[in-house]
Design a protein around this motif. Structure first.
Motif, mmCIF file in Angstrom:
data_model
loop_
_atom_site.group_PDB
_atom_site.id
_atom_site.type_symbol
_atom_site.label_atom_id
_atom_site.label_comp_id
_atom_site.label_asym_id
_atom_site.label_seq_id
_atom_site.Cartn_x
_atom_site.Cartn_y
_atom_site.Cartn_z
ATOM 1 N N UNK A 25 0.856 -1.200 0.000
ATOM 2 C CA UNK A 25 0.000 0.000 0.000
ATOM 3 C C UNK A 25 0.892 1.250 0.000
ATOM 4 N N UNK A 26 2.035 1.160 0.673
ATOM 5 C CA UNK A 26 2.959 2.299 0.703
ATOM 6 C C UNK A 26 3.476 2.593 -0.711
ATOM 7 N N UNK A 27 3.654 1.535 -1.493
ATOM 8 C CA UNK A 27 4.115 1.720 -2.875
ATOM 9 C C UNK A 27 3.007 2.334 -3.731
ATOM 10 N N UNK A 28 1.752 1.963 -3.427
ATOM 11 C CA UNK A 28 0.620 2.596 -4.131
ATOM 12 C C UNK A 28 0.611 4.088 -3.802
ATOM 13 N N UNK A 29 0.832 4.404 -2.532
ATOM 14 C CA UNK A 29 0.819 5.815 -2.118
ATOM 15 C C UNK A 29 1.902 6.601 -2.860
ATOM 16 N N UNK A 30 3.080 5.983 -3.010
ATOM 17 C CA UNK A 30 4.175 6.670 -3.734
ATOM 18 C C UNK A 30 3.801 6.887 -5.195
ATOM 19 N N UNK A 31 3.133 5.886 -5.790
ATOM 20 C CA UNK A 31 2.687 6.042 -7.180
ATOM 21 C C UNK A 31 1.658 7.161 -7.293
ATOM 22 N N UNK A 36 0.283 8.622 -10.566
ATOM 23 C CA UNK A 36 -0.123 7.379 -11.239
ATOM 24 C C UNK A 36 -0.999 6.555 -10.308
ATOM 25 N N UNK A 37 -2.217 6.246 -10.756
ATOM 26 C CA UNK A 37 -3.068 5.321 -10.003
ATOM 27 C C UNK A 37 -2.974 3.979 -10.717
ATOM 28 N N UNK A 38 -2.459 2.944 -10.035
ATOM 29 C CA UNK A 38 -2.365 1.650 -10.716
ATOM 30 C C UNK A 38 -3.749 1.192 -11.183
ATOM 31 N N UNK A 39 -3.819 0.579 -12.360
ATOM 32 C CA UNK A 39 -5.108 0.158 -12.915
ATOM 33 C C UNK A 39 -5.067 -1.290 -13.390
ATOM 34 N N UNK A 58 -11.405 -9.955 -6.524
ATOM 35 C CA UNK A 58 -10.261 -9.202 -7.057
ATOM 36 C C UNK A 58 -10.590 -7.708 -7.094
ATOM 37 N N UNK A 59 -11.793 -7.400 -7.528
ATOM 38 C CA UNK A 59 -12.220 -5.990 -7.614
ATOM 39 C C UNK A 59 -12.210 -5.358 -6.218
ATOM 40 N N UNK A 60 -12.703 -6.088 -5.241
ATOM 41 C CA UNK A 60 -12.748 -5.552 -3.871
ATOM 42 C C UNK A 60 -11.323 -5.347 -3.326
ATOM 43 N N UNK A 61 -10.455 -6.337 -3.580
ATOM 44 C CA UNK A 61 -9.079 -6.233 -3.084
ATOM 45 C C UNK A 61 -8.381 -5.037 -3.715
ATOM 46 N N UNK A 62 -8.650 -4.786 -4.992
ATOM 47 C CA UNK A 62 -8.064 -3.623 -5.674
ATOM 48 C C UNK A 62 -8.524 -2.350 -4.983
ATOM 49 N N UNK A 63 -9.814 -2.253 -4.774
ATOM 50 C CA UNK A 63 -10.358 -1.036 -4.183
ATOM 51 C C UNK A 63 -9.775 -0.810 -2.785
ATOM 52 N N UNK A 64 -9.611 -1.887 -2.005
ATOM 53 C CA UNK A 64 -9.082 -1.756 -0.638
ATOM 54 C C UNK A 64 -7.660 -1.191 -0.614
ATOM 55 N N UNK A 65 -6.871 -1.518 -1.634
ATOM 56 C CA UNK A 65 -5.465 -1.081 -1.605
ATOM 57 C C UNK A 65 -5.239 0.201 -2.430
ATOM 58 N N UNK A 66 -6.282 0.634 -3.137
ATOM 59 C CA UNK A 66 -6.158 1.886 -3.907
ATOM 60 C C UNK A 66 -5.822 1.689 -5.370
#
Ligand code: NDP
Length: 293
Positions: A25-31, A36-39, A58-66
């Motif tokens: 999640x920290x790496x998502x925050x850096x992106x 950049x929002x990972x897609x 999978x969709x829910x897990x994506x949303x939870x981590x951003x």
């Protein structure tokens, strides 16, 4: 790490998945800070109820981590060309970093034709033939999620792999084969067993690390396991009473094994977690302008 008091330590997939997701999640925050929002794009064809549940998770897990996600659903009588056109558009879409096609596809589809139409750098399942070749040659681009998750579980428990005898039961393209290759790459001596193996127990009893992915309920019993072995149960089987069990007879094997994964709550939570990691990795590479091919 949980001590059961009756032999094996439980490798808790839910707990490890939680830790890994918090780190990534920290790496998502850096992106996100870099704009950049990972897609992730998921393609589903047909109305297989299990596939629908996997996609929803999978969709829910994506949303939870951003991670942004979108689902492209096609009817079971869909034309393969329509799916290929959809993948081509996703390949060209800069907001989509990962693409996966939920398997199985209906019989009129050519699996390899569909999977190899995904851009290699977006193939977050690691099933594209180029990615398979990269894995075989020790130049992994995306490790397939289930065996990747198993490796993370072993590493989180600091279980030594090099020089150990690993036995993988099952040779599917999504679990058994990549699992064996990943263990081999880390210096294990690997034996692969299948439904054609004669006297399976003779092999499993010699395993320091035993990974079972057969889809056969509780087929591995205590007599087939060496004392102190690490037992990883990939199987997910639904019993007639609706409950889930693995390919390993957990209650008896936990008395002889050194480590064991439960079902549910073992490898399962790791698979989706590694899909998230691969998608984040793909977004990081896209940001860095990394060329894969
Ligand atoms: P497949 O059906 O594709 O492959 C099963 C493999 O097991 C085959 O190679 C088969 O051998 C082998 N096998 C079957 N019976 C025996 C036996 N009696 N002795 C030795 N080998 C045997 O399954 P998958 O690899 O896709 O999945 C395996 C299990 O893992 C399933 O329960 C599945 O639901 C689960 N799974 C769990 C995941 C997770 O996230 N935890 C992810 C993916 C799968 P042969 O090749 O000779 O037929």
């Amino acid at each position: 790490m949980t001590d059961t008091g009756a032999g094996a330590q439980i490798i808790d997939g839910k707990e490890i998945a939680k830790l890994v997701r918090a780190e990534w999640k920290l790496r998502v925050d850096r992106l996100l800070q870099a704009g950049v929002k990972p897609g992730l794009a998921v393609i589903i064809v047909g109305d297989n109820p299990a596939s629908a549940i996997y996609v929803k998770n999978k969709v829910k897990a994506c949303s939870d981590i951003g991670i942004y996600s979108e689902v492209h659903s096609f009817p079971k009588d869909a034309n393969q060309q329509d799916v290929l056109d959809c993948i081509r558009a996703l390949n060209d879409n800069p907001h989509i970093h990962g693409i996966l096609v939920q398997l199985p596809l209906p019989p009129q589809f050519e699996n390899n034709r569909v999977i190899t139409s995904i851009a290699v750098e977006k193939d977050v399942d690691g099933f594209h033939l180029y990615n398979v070749g990269a894995l075989v040659t020790g130049n992994t681009i995306f490790a397939p999620c289930t065996p990747f998750g198993v490796m993370v579980m072993l590493d989180r428990h600091a279980i030594p792999i090099e020089g150990r005898h690993a036995v993988v039961v099952g040779r599917s393209n999504i679990v058994g084969k990549p699992m064996a290759l990943m263990l081999l790459e880390r210096g294990a001596t690997v034996t692969i067993c299948t439904s054609k193996t004669r006297d399976l127990a003779q092999f499993t009893r010699n395993a320091d690390i035993l990974v079972v992915a057969t889809g056969k309920s509780r087929m591995i019993n205590a007599g087939m396991v060496k004392s102190g072995a690490v037992v990883i149960d990939v199987g997910i089987n639904r019993l007639s009473d609706g409950t889930l069990c693995g390919d390993v007879d957990f209650d008896s094997v936990k008395k002889v094994a050194g480590f064991i994964t439960p079902v549910p709550g073992g490898v399962g939570p790791m698979t989706i977690t590694m899909l998230l990691c691969n998608t984040i990795l793909a977004a990081e590479r896209a940001l860095a302008g990394a060329k894969i091919q």
